[in-house]
Scaffold this active site. Structure first.
Site, PDB file in Angstrom:
ATOM      1  N   ASP A  15       0.828  -1.208   0.000  1.00 18.80           N
ATOM      2  CA  ASP A  15       0.000   0.000   0.000  1.00 18.80           C
ATOM      3  C   ASP A  15       0.859   1.253   0.000  1.00 18.80           C
ATOM      4  O   ASP A  15       0.537   2.243  -0.640  1.00 18.80           O
ATOM      5  CB  ASP A  15      -0.889   0.021   1.261  1.00 18.80           C
ATOM      6  CG  ASP A  15      -1.991  -1.015   1.153  1.00 18.80           C
ATOM      7  OD1 ASP A  15      -2.094  -1.651   0.077  1.00 18.80           O
ATOM      8  OD2 ASP A  15      -2.735  -1.181   2.143  1.00 18.80           O
TER       9      ASP A  15
ATOM     10  N   ILE B 282     -35.792  -6.677 -20.846  1.00 13.04           N
ATOM     11  CA  ILE B 282     -35.612  -8.035 -21.326  1.00 13.04           C
ATOM     12  C   ILE B 282     -36.836  -8.855 -20.954  1.00 13.04           C
ATOM     13  O   ILE B 282     -37.410  -8.652 -19.878  1.00 13.04           O
ATOM     14  CB  ILE B 282     -34.301  -8.570 -20.691  1.00 13.04           C
ATOM     15  CG1 ILE B 282     -33.658  -9.641 -21.517  1.00 13.04           C
ATOM     16  CG2 ILE B 282     -34.494  -9.012 -19.316  1.00 13.04           C
ATOM     17  CD1 ILE B 282     -32.231  -9.908 -21.055  1.00 13.04           C
TER      18      ILE B 282
ATOM     19  N   GLU C  74     -25.718 -16.344 -19.919  1.00 10.42           N
ATOM     20  CA  GLU C  74     -25.023 -15.403 -19.025  1.00 10.42           C
ATOM     21  C   GLU C  74     -25.737 -15.339 -17.676  1.00 10.42           C
ATOM     22  O   GLU C  74     -26.812 -15.909 -17.513  1.00 10.42           O
ATOM     23  CB  GLU C  74     -25.045 -13.994 -19.645  1.00 10.42           C
ATOM     24  CG  GLU C  74     -24.469 -13.951 -21.028  1.00 10.42           C
ATOM     25  CD  GLU C  74     -24.640 -12.599 -21.715  1.00 10.42           C
ATOM     26  OE1 GLU C  74     -24.982 -11.607 -21.036  1.00 10.42           O
ATOM     27  OE2 GLU C  74     -24.419 -12.556 -22.932  1.00 10.42           O
TER      28      GLU C  74
ATOM     29  N   LYS D  31     -27.826 -13.222 -14.847  1.00  8.33           N
ATOM     30  CA  LYS D  31     -28.660 -12.020 -14.756  1.00  8.33           C
ATOM     31  C   LYS D  31     -28.286 -11.317 -13.464  1.00  8.33           C
ATOM     32  O   LYS D  31     -28.712 -11.692 -12.371  1.00  8.33           O
ATOM     33  CB  LYS D  31     -30.147 -12.378 -14.764  1.00  8.33           C
ATOM     34  CG  LYS D  31     -31.047 -11.184 -14.509  1.00  8.33           C
ATOM     35  CD  LYS D  31     -32.122 -11.073 -15.542  1.00  8.33           C
ATOM     36  CE  LYS D  31     -33.117  -9.937 -15.316  1.00  8.33           C
ATOM     37  NZ  LYS D  31     -32.666  -8.712 -14.720  1.00  8.33           N
TER      38      LYS D  31
ATOM     39  N   ASP E 224     -28.036  -8.770 -10.484  1.00 13.57           N
ATOM     40  CA  ASP E 224     -29.078  -8.017  -9.786  1.00 13.57           C
ATOM     41  C   ASP E 224     -28.505  -6.697  -9.291  1.00 13.57           C
ATOM     42  O   ASP E 224     -28.278  -6.502  -8.106  1.00 13.57           O
ATOM     43  CB  ASP E 224     -29.622  -8.857  -8.626  1.00 13.57           C
ATOM     44  CG  ASP E 224     -30.900  -8.270  -8.075  1.00 13.57           C
ATOM     45  OD1 ASP E 224     -31.463  -7.352  -8.708  1.00 13.57           O
ATOM     46  OD2 ASP E 224     -31.343  -8.729  -7.010  1.00 13.57           O
TER      47      ASP E 224
ATOM     48  N   TYR F 149     -19.922  -5.316 -14.250  1.00 12.16           N
ATOM     49  CA  TYR F 149     -19.723  -6.431 -15.188  1.00 12.16           C
ATOM     50  C   TYR F 149     -20.371  -6.083 -16.519  1.00 12.16           C
ATOM     51  O   TYR F 149     -21.544  -5.681 -16.561  1.00 12.16           O
ATOM     52  CB  TYR F 149     -20.315  -7.733 -14.618  1.00 12.16           C
ATOM     53  CG  TYR F 149     -19.495  -8.209 -13.450  1.00 12.16           C
ATOM     54  CD1 TYR F 149     -18.297  -8.889 -13.652  1.00 12.16           C
ATOM     55  CD2 TYR F 149     -19.880  -7.911 -12.146  1.00 12.16           C
ATOM     56  CE1 TYR F 149     -17.510  -9.291 -12.586  1.00 12.16           C
ATOM     57  CE2 TYR F 149     -19.101  -8.298 -11.072  1.00 12.16           C
ATOM     58  CZ  TYR F 149     -17.917  -8.984 -11.296  1.00 12.16           C
ATOM     59  OH  TYR F 149     -17.140  -9.361 -10.241  1.00 12.16           O
TER      60      TYR F 149
ATOM     61  N   LYS G 243     -29.207 -15.565 -24.716  1.00 16.19           N
ATOM     62  CA  LYS G 243     -29.219 -14.666 -25.876  1.00 16.19           C
ATOM     63  C   LYS G 243     -28.885 -15.473 -27.118  1.00 16.19           C
ATOM     64  O   LYS G 243     -27.958 -16.296 -27.086  1.00 16.19           O
ATOM     65  CB  LYS G 243     -28.170 -13.559 -25.707  1.00 16.19           C
ATOM     66  CG  LYS G 243     -28.469 -12.601 -24.576  1.00 16.19           C
ATOM     67  CD  LYS G 243     -27.361 -11.579 -24.370  1.00 16.19           C
ATOM     68  CE  LYS G 243     -27.666 -10.716 -23.142  1.00 16.19           C
ATOM     69  NZ  LYS G 243     -26.533  -9.894 -22.724  1.00 16.19           N
TER      70      LYS G 243
ATOM     71  N   LYS H   9     -35.552 -16.703 -14.647  1.00 18.84           N
ATOM     72  CA  LYS H   9     -35.324 -16.326 -13.242  1.00 18.84           C
ATOM     73  C   LYS H   9     -35.239 -17.530 -12.307  1.00 18.84           C
ATOM     74  O   LYS H   9     -35.608 -18.649 -12.669  1.00 18.84           O
ATOM     75  CB  LYS H   9     -36.476 -15.447 -12.784  1.00 18.84           C
ATOM     76  CG  LYS H   9     -36.550 -14.135 -13.537  1.00 18.84           C
ATOM     77  CD  LYS H   9     -36.088 -13.034 -12.663  1.00 18.84           C
ATOM     78  CE  LYS H   9     -36.778 -11.742 -13.023  1.00 18.84           C
ATOM     79  NZ  LYS H   9     -36.610 -10.735 -12.009  1.00 18.84           N
TER      80      LYS H   9
ATOM     81  N   CYS I 125     -42.734 -24.036  31.419  1.00 18.62           N
ATOM     82  CA  CYS I 125     -42.784 -24.838  30.207  1.00 18.62           C
ATOM     83  C   CYS I 125     -44.230 -24.944  29.721  1.00 18.62           C
ATOM     84  O   CYS I 125     -45.106 -25.328  30.500  1.00 18.62           O
ATOM     85  CB  CYS I 125     -42.222 -26.230  30.488  1.00 18.62           C
ATOM     86  SG  CYS I 125     -42.431 -27.356  29.101  1.00 18.62           S
TER      87      CYS I 125
ATOM     88  N   CYS J 140     -45.220 -28.987  30.147  1.00 22.47           N
ATOM     89  CA  CYS J 140     -45.372 -29.696  31.424  1.00 22.47           C
ATOM     90  C   CYS J 140     -45.558 -28.759  32.613  1.00 22.47           C
ATOM     91  O   CYS J 140     -45.796 -29.214  33.720  1.00 22.47           O
ATOM     92  CB  CYS J 140     -44.175 -30.616  31.658  1.00 22.47           C
ATOM     93  SG  CYS J 140     -42.662 -29.723  32.056  1.00 22.47           S
TER      94      CYS J 140
ATOM     95  N   CYS K 129     -36.687 -25.791  29.912  1.00 28.11           N
ATOM     96  CA  CYS K 129     -37.641 -26.422  30.814  1.00 28.11           C
ATOM     97  C   CYS K 129     -36.849 -27.312  31.759  1.00 28.11           C
ATOM     98  O   CYS K 129     -35.973 -28.064  31.334  1.00 28.11           O
ATOM     99  CB  CYS K 129     -38.634 -27.252  30.003  1.00 28.11           C
ATOM    100  SG  CYS K 129     -39.496 -28.490  30.981  1.00 28.11           S
TER     101      CYS K 129
ATOM    102  N   CYS L 218     -41.105 -34.062  31.404  1.00 27.58           N
ATOM    103  CA  CYS L 218     -41.742 -33.211  30.394  1.00 27.58           C
ATOM    104  C   CYS L 218     -41.993 -34.038  29.138  1.00 27.58           C
ATOM    105  O   CYS L 218     -41.057 -34.556  28.528  1.00 27.58           O
ATOM    106  CB  CYS L 218     -40.843 -32.026  30.080  1.00 27.58           C
ATOM    107  SG  CYS L 218     -41.458 -31.007  28.730  1.00 27.58           S
TER     108      CYS L 218
HETATM  109  S1  IVH Z   1     -28.966  -7.612 -21.773  1.00 22.25           S
HETATM  110  C1  IVH Z   1     -31.494  -6.109 -24.834  1.00 22.25           C
HETATM  111  N1  IVH Z   1     -27.680  -9.124 -20.078  1.00 22.25           N
HETATM  112  O1  IVH Z   1     -31.613  -6.897 -16.865  1.00 22.25           O
HETATM  113  C2  IVH Z   1     -31.236  -6.697 -23.557  1.00 22.25           C
HETATM  114  N2  IVH Z   1     -29.230  -7.540 -19.229  1.00 22.25           N
HETATM  115  O2  IVH Z   1     -34.337  -6.021 -18.401  1.00 22.25           O
HETATM  116  C3  IVH Z   1     -30.554  -5.739 -22.714  1.00 22.25           C
HETATM  117  N3  IVH Z   1     -29.348  -7.508 -16.776  1.00 22.25           N
HETATM  118  O3  IVH Z   1     -31.768  -3.852 -16.006  1.00 22.25           O
HETATM  119  C4  IVH Z   1     -30.057  -6.291 -21.487  1.00 22.25           C
HETATM  120  N4  IVH Z   1     -27.868  -9.079 -16.423  1.00 22.25           N
HETATM  121  O4  IVH Z   1     -29.301  -4.374 -16.484  1.00 22.25           O
HETATM  122  C5  IVH Z   1     -28.593  -8.143 -20.229  1.00 22.25           C
HETATM  123  N5  IVH Z   1     -26.444 -10.516 -18.692  1.00 22.25           N
HETATM  124  C6  IVH Z   1     -27.341  -9.535 -18.850  1.00 22.25           C
HETATM  125  C7  IVH Z   1     -27.966  -8.920 -17.755  1.00 22.25           C
HETATM  126  C8  IVH Z   1     -28.910  -7.922 -17.986  1.00 22.25           C
HETATM  127  C9  IVH Z   1     -28.693  -8.212 -15.869  1.00 22.25           C
HETATM  128  C10 IVH Z   1     -30.357  -6.479 -16.459  1.00 22.25           C
HETATM  129  C11 IVH Z   1     -30.166  -5.182 -17.174  1.00 22.25           C
HETATM  130  C12 IVH Z   1     -31.536  -4.578 -17.185  1.00 22.25           C
HETATM  131  C13 IVH Z   1     -32.403  -5.768 -17.168  1.00 22.25           C
HETATM  132  C14 IVH Z   1     -32.987  -5.938 -18.524  1.00 22.25           C
END
Ligand code: IVH
Length: 683
Positions: free
Chosen positions: A41, A91, A127, A129, A131, A235, A301, A325, A419, A422, A437, A443
């Site tokens: 550091d 999406i 891929e 999804k 959050d 990401y 995709k 999901k 208790c 009992c 107890c 009991c």
């Molecule tokens: S593609 C045309 N890839 O999901 C599609 N979206 O409803 C455009 N999200 O809030 C999105 N992981 O941020 C894509 N691997 C992924 C994703 C992703 C999360 C989210 C995106 C958006 C929502 C799309």
């Protein structure tokens, strides 16, 4: 460095600044992305400070892509709106959590592309999804110039200063097309979220409910210095406007982005057909808990960009992608009541009765509240709306009360001092969280639980004895202690409600079969407090017989690996109790038996029945290791030297025990000799 602005000097300064920037960025990446810092550091700080000084002195040489831009600076009064040059779409979500979700998506794509025959399978890129929050980051001539939130998909907010603080994101990239917008998800890693909340707590500040909220707070901060101190991550998963398309498929795009230094996860896969889509969905479901960020599903995709163009869009959603999901891990519900359950060891546990709710893939209607302190800490009142969390196979928990939804009819939960089963006094010892107890086997709740434990699969393994039957057996008085199980007659059983002759016969044979067991199972079945399956196994292996165990001293117990003070005391208490010994005797008389040597790996070894005493410090073996070795070969370990001692294993600084052994003429071995003996044993 001379401050005269001669062209040559300036050129040298510029080179030095570039060198410093690239060095610092290299370390930023190894630290934040790979989590493997390569310099101290202090050294990092000194490089950074040198760059800051040079930028102050030569502001004309300062670059927008300098790593010093990552610490934030300006404080805004509001976030400026920006129009996306390409809309940020949403999406389509497959709401069916089962494999049907993957099948439906694949069929839809084939229908659209008029590929009816299954042989023409389509390539998909799978891929995660993420959050978090969608962000668009624009590079012009390879330099990050603008970052914006999704907003309504057409107009978002300028969060450039905040996104610059994300150290895993490059501020400058070589060889990008002139205009290049990368899209992805801003999120906070679970570990960073935990740290942030700990910090917030220590400062007495408000806690964030989850990592997504924390990330949103960071991303939309008006003071980017605050964001710089917290740690956002990003990401990449797609593109916005680009002046030139460098690749022709989604999987190539992610590879390209990774090569250019953008963070992309490795958890992605090119697959064909619905089974492989589902296999990815399933695989990620198991990895979900281990990931250091939240995901709420996977995204499929169509891989080929040309096919994507052919498929096009329906309103604001592309036809070529869908989110599959996972069942929600959190849900809201209402606490209808709080009951108190009494466990095998007498522990009183408050249990919330919930309005049934679907979470983590199952419907939950009861959840343990552990103890009265937990209820207090939650601030829970009966009638409250709560958030229930259940991840994977983890036991569901109430994580939060929503006081804003509290009705006027709520009432507090009061832990009973007696208790509920009992009526015995329920006592909470100083410093303990649990109330127990004091009724013991008087009991019926404790009796029932003790019986259920005794018959359970890992204990005596008597099939067909469930909660209902135990209830009947205890309430009818047929069973008072576990020994009574072996006194049950066919006639007793057939008289019970809902018990047919056939089931009764099966039960009698299961009981009969369970009589032949092992010492470790028997010990576990006894339900000694603190003695789980693993401890029972250790006890059986180390002491070999119940007779030995009934006479052990605390020191003997403590010499066994994994047995500490509390466990040792509990074992001693158990065997000191005459009622417990009585039940054990009855069980033996009724025919429960085991091979006393089960568990000791070489029962008839050279060391069989030899008594050993350890003294002093051995060069390589710990006392526990040496004791375990002796016991595993059939020997016994004692704490004091007497005429009955066969061997003394002596190490450095051995004291009076060694002298006594010498005076009694007992064989004394050092570690080397001991190991030789063991080798003989192995031959
Ligand atoms: S593609 C045309 N890839 O999901 C599609 N979206 O409803 C455009 N999200 O809030 C999105 N992981 O941020 C894509 N691997 C992924 C994703 C992703 C999360 C989210 C995106 C958006 C929502 C799309």
């Amino acid at each position: 460095m001379n401050a005269s602005n001669s062209v040559v000097d300036l050129e040298i300064v510029k080179l030095r600044m570039e060198q410093l920037s690239s060095e610092i960025e290299k370390h930023n990446r190894s630290y934040y992305e790979l989590d493997a810092p390569t310099i101290s550091d202090e050294l990092y700080d000194s490089l950074f400070q040198e760059l800051v000084r040079l930028e102050e002195k030569y502001p004309q040489l300062k670059k927008l892509s300098s790593p010093t831009q990552r610490v934030g600076g300006e404080v805004k009064s509001e976030l400026v709106k920006v129009k996306h040059s390409q809309p940020m779409l949403s999406i389509h979500t497959e709401t069916d959590y089962t494999e049907q979700g993957a099948k439906d998506f694949d069929s839809r794509i084939r229908r659209e592309l008029e590929l009816e025959s299954a042989s023409n399978s389509i390539e998909y890129n799978c891929e995660l999804k993420f959050d978090g929050l969608a962000v668009n980051i624009r590079y012009e001539d390879g330099i990050m110039v603008l970052a914006s939130t999704r907003g309504d998909g057409y107009v978002g907010e300028d969060v450039t200063a905040n996104v610059r603080t994300i150290r895993s994101l490059p501020l400058q990239v070589e060889g990008l097309p002139k205009v290049f917008e990368v899209r992805g998800e801003a999120l906070m890693h679970k570990t960073d979220f935990k740290k942030l909340n700990e910090e917030q707590a220590s400062l007495g500040e408000k806690l964030f409910a989850n990592a997504r909220n924390a990330a949103a707070g960071c991303l939309r901060q008006l003071d980017s210095r605050v964001t710089a101190k917290r740690r956002l991550s990003f990401y990449a998963y797609g593109l916005g406007e680009v002046s030139e398309m460098p690749v022709s498929s989604q999987s190539e795009l992610l590879d390209y982005l990774a090569r250019k230094g953008f963070p992309v996860t490795d958890l992605r896969q090119v697959v064909q057909g619905p089974e492989q889509l589902e296999a990815f969905h399933e695989k990620v479901a198991h990895l979900r808990e281990e990931l250091d960020f939240d995901i709420d599903g996977v995204v499929y995709k169509v891989n080929d960009f040309a096919l994507q163009r052919q498929l096009g869009f329906v309103s604001r959603e592309p036809r070529w992608a869908c989110a599959h999901k996972y069942p929600p891990q959190e849900a809201q519900t209402r606490v209808l009541d709080v009951d108190v359950q009494v466990g095998r060891t007498g522990k009183l546990t408050p249990v919330a009765r919930l309005e049934p709710v679907f979470v983590g893939g199952t419907t939950i209607s009861n959840v343990s509240l552990h103890n009265e302190d937990f209820v207090k800490e939650l601030g829970l009142l009966i009638g409250d709306t709560v958030v229930v969390h259940r991840a994977g196979d983890v036991i569901p928990e109430i994580v939060k009360v929503l006081p804003e939804l509290r009705p006027s009819t709520v009432r507090p939960f009061v832990m009973p001092e007696f208790c509920p089963i009992c009526g015995s006094h329920a006592y909470k010892e100083e410093g303990e969280k649990d109330r127990r107890c004091t009724g013991g086997l008087f009991c019926s709740a404790q009796r029932k639980q003790a019986i259920l434990h005794f018959v359970s699969r890992l204990a005596m393994g008597i099939d067909g004895v469930g909660e209902k039957l135990v209830d009947q057996l205890v309430t009818t008085g047929l069973i008072k202690t576990v020994a009574d199980i072996y006194r049950l007659k066919l006639d007793d059983l057939v008289q019970l409600e809902r018990m047919g002759e056939k089931s009764a016969k099966n039960l009698i044979s299961a009981i009969e079969a369970s009589k032949s067991t092992t010492l470790e199972k028997f010990l576990y079945a006894l339900g000694i407090r603190e003695v789980g399956e693993a401890t029972a196994r250790s006890l059986a292996q180390n002491f070999g017989s119940l007779d030995v165990l009934e006479k052990v001293t605390k020191e003997d117990l403590l010499s066994v690996n994994d047995i500490g003070d509390v466990v040792a005391d509990s074992i001693l208490h158990f065997f000191a109790e005459p009622e417990n010994r009585q039940v054990i005797e009855e069980l033996k008389t009724l025919g429960v038996h085991w091979n006393e040597q089960v568990g000791s790996s070489k029962p008839d070894g050279l060391l069989k029945d030899k008594t050993w005493v350890l003294t002093g410090t051995l060069p390589t073996l710990s006392r526990n290791e040496a004791s375990d070795l002796i016991r595993s070969l059939g020997g016994k370990v004692s704490s004091s030297v007497s005429k009955k001692t066969d061997y003394v294993l002596a190490g450095e600084n051995a004291g009076s025990k060694l002298e006594k052994a010498q005076s009694l003429g007992i064989t004394i071995l050092d570690e080397g000799q001991f190991k030789q003996l063991l080798q003989k044993e192995e031959m």
